[in-house]
Design an enzyme around this catalytic site. Structure first.
Site, short mmCIF file in Angstrom:
data_model
loop_
_atom_site.label_atom_id
_atom_site.label_comp_id
_atom_site.label_asym_id
_atom_site.label_seq_id
_atom_site.Cartn_x
_atom_site.Cartn_y
_atom_site.Cartn_z
N ASP A 1 97.57 -3.23 -12.49
CA ASP A 1 98.24 -1.73 -12.19
C ASP A 1 97.57 -1.66 -10.92
O ASP A 1 97.05 -0.98 -10.11
CB ASP A 1 97.66 -1.02 -13.32
CG ASP A 1 98.34 1.18 -12.85
OD1 ASP A 1 99.13 0.42 -12.49
OD2 ASP A 1 97.46 1.61 -13.20
N HIS B 1 101.94 2.06 -10.99
CA HIS B 1 102.70 2.93 -12.38
C HIS B 1 103.31 4.69 -11.19
O HIS B 1 103.46 4.94 -11.87
CB HIS B 1 101.47 3.54 -13.34
CG HIS B 1 100.18 5.16 -12.51
ND1 HIS B 1 98.66 3.80 -13.47
CD2 HIS B 1 100.64 6.05 -12.82
CE1 HIS B 1 98.02 5.49 -12.85
NE2 HIS B 1 98.96 6.21 -13.07
N SER C 1 95.85 9.61 -9.22
CA SER C 1 96.23 8.38 -9.84
C SER C 1 96.49 7.31 -8.41
O SER C 1 97.01 7.96 -7.37
CB SER C 1 97.58 8.36 -10.93
OG SER C 1 97.37 8.96 -12.48
#
Length: 258
Positions: free
Chosen positions: A117, A70, A213
């Site tokens: 992911d 992502h 992230s």
């Protein structure tokens, strides 16, 4: 609503997908951590777009980096503007910048469910390995994550709600959460076999989020997880969700021979 964060140094970007909505948010952050020294986490990298930190990642060799899928999306997938910084506790200085030659997102990454992911970055030139720049140790394929294990997360996310990225690397340790307990908290979405959970349920106050992230989550010296998504940050009701590295060990090997 699922929330994950791609934190830029000075701006936030929002986009919507099909239900559930996936939203970037500059006001989510690593909370309850403290300053860290890159020497203790030499695999950590800052993933940057036009020299602004927006995600984390970790070295697995002198030419390959793992991050979250992502972190690579429309507007931030132009390789000529992507680079990483290695060997520094500060995302904006010291260490060394390296250009990204290409990226590989997992072919089954699902932006709606956040399953699979994971992405790989191949560097244009190899990094120089030293005490501040070192590949991570990875788990074997299929290795499971124990409940209540101490999970250490590092990153440059803000240290208070509404803040900007922290310039100095931060570290926080939280326990892993049983998958059934996690699923009972995350009621609107599925925790797949490619994910695991961590957080202080009923307590809160410590978590990973914006700017973190794609970064590493470590148990006993192995990078077992990738910071992925969650409903909130440091909320006592909701654990954070991490990509399980061992579920992708074969794919990593197929793409990188590592």
């Amino acid at each position: 609503m699922i929330r994950f964060t791609l934190a830029l140094a000075v701006i936030g970007v929002t986009f919507a997908a099909s239900t559930p909505q996936i939203e970037t948010n500059p006001n989510l952050e690593i909370i309850g951590g403290h300053d860290a020294n890159i020497i203790d986490y030499p695999w950590q990298i800052s993933f940057q777009h036009r020299l602004h930190h927006f995600c984390g990642g970790f070295l697995i060799s002198d030419t390959w980096v793992v991050t979250a899928a992502h972190c690579i999306y429309e507007g931030y997938s132009d390789t000529e503007n992507l680079n990483i910084r290695v060997g520094s506790s500060e995302w904006s200085a010291k260490g060394k910048l390296h250009d990204v030659k290409r990226y590989i997102t997992h072919p089954q990454y699902n932006i709606t469910t956040m399953d699979n992911d994971i992405a790989l970055l191949e560097l244009a030139l190899p990094v120089d390995l030293n005490q501040s720049v070192r590949p991570a140790k990875l788990p074997v394929a299929g290795q499971e994550i124990p409940d209540n294990a101490q999970l250490t997360i590092t990153g440059w996310g803000a240290t208070y709600v509404g803040g900007y990225n922290e310039y100095t690397l931060q570290v926080v340790t939280i326990p892993t959460v049983n998958i059934n307990v996690c699923q009972s908290a995350i009621t609107n979405d599925t925790i797949t076999n490619n994910m695991f959970c961590a957080g202080l349920i009923g307590v809160g106050g410590k978590d990973s989020c914006s700017g973190d992230s794609g970064g590493p989550a470590v148990i006993d010296g192995q990078v077992v997880g990738i910071v992925s998504w969650g409903y909130s940050c440091a909320d006592p009701k909701y654990p954070g969700i991490y990509t399980k590295v061992s579920a992708f060990r074969d794919w990593i090997n197929e793409e990188t021979e590592i």
